[in-house]
Scaffold this active site. Structure first.
Site, PDB file in Angstrom:
ATOM      1  N   ASP A   1      -2.489   5.038  -2.551  1.00 48.28           N
ATOM      2  CA  ASP A   1      -3.303   5.738  -1.622  1.00 48.28           C
ATOM      3  C   ASP A   1      -3.483   7.146  -2.281  1.00 48.28           C
ATOM      4  O   ASP A   1      -2.763   7.797  -2.692  1.00 48.28           O
ATOM      5  CB  ASP A   1      -2.668   5.763  -0.267  1.00 48.28           C
TER       6      ASP A   1
ATOM      7  N   GLU B   1      -6.461   4.069  -5.410  1.00 45.47           N
ATOM      8  CA  GLU B   1      -7.683   4.853  -4.684  1.00 45.47           C
ATOM      9  C   GLU B   1      -7.891   6.289  -5.187  1.00 45.47           C
ATOM     10  O   GLU B   1      -7.294   7.137  -5.215  1.00 45.47           O
ATOM     11  CB  GLU B   1      -7.279   4.900  -3.165  1.00 45.47           C
TER      12      GLU B   1
ATOM     13  N   ASP C   1       0.725  -1.234  -0.018  1.00 43.00           N
ATOM     14  CA  ASP C   1      -0.097   0.162  -0.136  1.00 43.00           C
ATOM     15  C   ASP C   1       0.908   1.151  -0.069  1.00 43.00           C
ATOM     16  O   ASP C   1       1.392   1.404   0.956  1.00 43.00           O
ATOM     17  CB  ASP C   1      -0.917  -0.061   1.201  1.00 43.00           C
TER      18      ASP C   1
HETATM   19  C1  NOJ Z   1      -6.930   6.646   2.409  1.00 42.30           C
HETATM   20  C2  NOJ Z   1      -6.768   5.701   3.435  1.00 42.30           C
HETATM   21  O1  NOJ Z   1      -7.476   4.320   2.884  1.00 42.30           O
HETATM   22  C3  NOJ Z   1      -6.910   6.009   4.642  1.00 42.30           C
HETATM   23  O2  NOJ Z   1      -7.082   5.046   5.656  1.00 42.30           O
HETATM   24  C4  NOJ Z   1      -6.198   7.130   5.031  1.00 42.30           C
HETATM   25  O3  NOJ Z   1      -6.413   7.777   6.386  1.00 42.30           O
HETATM   26  C5  NOJ Z   1      -5.977   8.132   3.863  1.00 42.30           C
HETATM   27  N1  NOJ Z   1      -6.092   7.693   2.520  1.00 42.30           N
HETATM   28  C6  NOJ Z   1      -4.967   9.017   4.190  1.00 42.30           C
HETATM   29  O4  NOJ Z   1      -3.837   8.227   3.829  1.00 42.30           O
END
Ligand code: NOJ
Length: 572
Positions: free
Chosen positions: A208, A266, A101
């Protein structure tokens, strides 16, 4: 390189491990890498073949690992690099690949780059982050932030630094400063690190918040920001900025394309039309993205509180979103399928029914709906045996900064919500719903740890646990196992590649659709989302249909029982 046609990552079934709550091996109450390694045989039994490992890099854990202080090390609490190497080898020996990740929109404020960057305005790392002057001063002479952006976790997206009399940007917590991707040195450092991990033998990345790396020129105010509300959403104006495709393309050329790896980005606030640009078969950027549109159907966008505004969802809306993603990507781009992750409440409590009577059957129904769609499915830890949301009595039982900030803001500071109302929001939407320890068995702490867990185990672990599911041949676990084996085996062409045809968009009780395979066969998927019988008739094939899977032991024809799901294969 074209991504059209068959690809291993289209045929994969992914399982997300959120390490802190997966399995503790040393009794310190925190899940760790040797714990994950010890559970690889369980994951192999389930049948998944890729793990998405939430961050395990060096981190002070302000945001549970999504604040990385060293991309080249393993967080002490999780183990060592030798432990990681053993996990990778064990997974590979079981035919399981590992996605790391990668958090590259921001680092921790404890990352060496930021420590340097904040030291002085002429430090070589200054421009690794976004530093800006105040936009003015308020009535009391206090400096005002450069613009009106709010942070995803509440408050503003800027932190004032007295040392250099400037502000740094943090779209997430103030311990997560945003990297400045405009700086080629930042991009090269990220690509180099990416290659380092791929050279080590990992199999790809989940990226992310990757669609917010390109901030708009001049960092203009966001018209959607309401200072009276807890924003809890990323400023709209920073999504899918002008350079994001150029940089994804560059990252692909500099790293991903040189390896046989899988990538998933994401992306909040991203509709299917944008996904075609990132994950189109000919775009050379990413393999697929995670969109958020179906995760928004139970929030009220007009309330200006992001996810913290509760709204009863309408199945027609959920269908509209999912159907649009299925049809708009078909033949052009690849998608991902998910109900859960570490940021979302548990799906059986959200779109299913977590009562003792209907938990299993409704969870099977939801699994059926998702796994028969086109795209790569993701299962989140505990989903495979039906873990539910939790209701801890006190705010002090909670750990997630997102929930704690919301509660502080509305209950403690503004007093606009009562404590009970604040807790109700957390019960419905808090991220700790997904983060309680995995319930392995009915022993102390659900078999997660011999010590005191960093967050309590959901008290329902005595009934809901992996061992109980393994002991029951009709359990959700074996249902997931069957879905996975159908997808990876006899129904691969139908479940992975066939095109999707929605049925009865206006039916607010039943979700039905077809998959049309290239050999002329089709699948008919029918799912009753209600807790009562409904009557529906579908075009079958004069007895030539074959029931492929169902969450009831028999077929009641046109009567769909509570949460009944069934899939027919129909050959012409
Ligand atoms: C998305 C992640 O899935 C989440 O858990 C996180 O708080 C934020 N991005 C910041 O990295």
């Amino acid at each position: 390189m074209s991504n059209a046609g068959k690809q291993w990552w289209k045929e994969a079934v992914v399982y997300q491990v959120w390490p802190r709550s997966f399995q503790d091996s040393n009794g310190d109450g925190i899940g760790d890498i040797p714990g994950i390694t010890s559970r690889i045989p369980y994951l192999s039994q389930l049948g998944i073949n890729v793990i998405w490992l939430s961050p395990v890099f060096g981190s002070p854990n302000d945001d549970m690992g999504y604040d990385i202080s060293d991309y080249y090390s393993i967080m002490d609490e999780f183990g060592t690099m030798a432990d990681f190497d053993e996990l990778l080898e064990t997974a590979h020996n079981h035919g399981i690949k590992i996605l790391m990740d990668m958090v590259a929109n921001h680092t921790s404020d404890e990352h060496e780059w930021f420590v340097q960057s904040r030291a002085s305005t002429d430090n070589p790392y200054r421009d690794f982050y976004y530093w800006r002057d105040s936009s003015g001063v308020d009535d009391q002479g206090n400096p005002l932030p450069p613009n009106n952006w709010g942070s995803e976790f509440g408050g503003r997206a800027w932190e004032y630094d007295e040392n250099t009399d400037q502000w740094y940007m943090h779209i997430f917590s103030k311990k997560q400063p945003d990297l400045n991707w405009e700086n080629p040195k930042v991009r090269e450092a990220i690509y180099e690190m990416t290659r380092w991990w791929l050279d080590k033998g990992i199999d790809g990345f989940r990226l992310d918040a990757i669609n917010i790396i390109s901030k708009p020129e001049g960092l203009p105010d966001d018209p959607s920001v309401d200072p009276d509300k807890h924003s809890s959403s990323i400023p709209f104006v920073i999504h899918n900025g002008t350079k994001v495709h150029e940089w994804m393309h560059e990252m692909n050329a500099q790293a991903f394309s040189r390896y046989d790896c899988m990538t998933v980005g994401e992306m909040s606030a991203t509709p299917p039309s944008e996904a075609l640009g990132f994950a189109g078969f000919e775009t050379d950027e990413l393999n697929m993205i995670f969109h958020f549109e179906h995760m928004g159907v139970d929030s009220d966008p007009g309330a200006g509180m992001g996810k913290w505004s509760l709204q009863k969802y309408d199945l027609r809306e959920l269908k509209k979103v999912l159907n649009a993603w299925q049809t708009e990507l078909d033949g052009k781009a690849w998608g991902s399928l998910y109900w859960n992750n570490h940021d979302q409440p548990r799906v059986v409590s959200r779109f299913g029914n977590d009562s003792a009577e209907y938990r299993e059957v409704s969870a099977k129904m939801l699994a059926t709906v998702l796994h028969f769609m086109q795209g790569t499915p993701y299962i989140y830890q505990g989903e495979e045996f039906g873990m539910t949301n939790v209701k801890f009595p006190s705010i002090s039982d909670y750990r997630d900064l997102d929930s704690l900030n919301m509660y502080d803001d509305f209950v403690t500071d503004r007093g606009s919500l009562t404590p009970v109302e604040g807790m109700e929001l957390i019960y419905a939407k808090g991220r700790d719903n997904a983060r309680t320890p995995v319930q392995w068995d009915s022993s102390a702490h659900g078999g997660f740890s011999t010590g005191t867990p960093w967050i309590d185990v959901n008290p329902n672990f005595t009934e809901i646990n992996a061992q109980a599911a393994l002991d029951n041949p009709d359990s959700l676990f074996y249902y997931y196992q069957r879905l996975i084996s159908l997808r990876r085996g006899e129904l691969q062409d139908h479940m992975v590649y066939a095109s999707f045809k929605p049925l009865d968009a206006e039916d607010s009780e039943v979700y039905a659709y077809e998959r049309h395979a290239s050999n002329g066969e089709k699948l008919l998927v029918i799912a009753n989302f209600t807790d009562h019988d409904v009557e529906r008739s579908y075009e079958l094939a004069d007895g030539r249909q074959q029931l492929v899977i169902s969450n009831y032991s028999d077929d009641a024809g046109d009567t769909l029982r509570p949460y009944e799901a069934k899939v027919y294969k129909i050959s012409d």
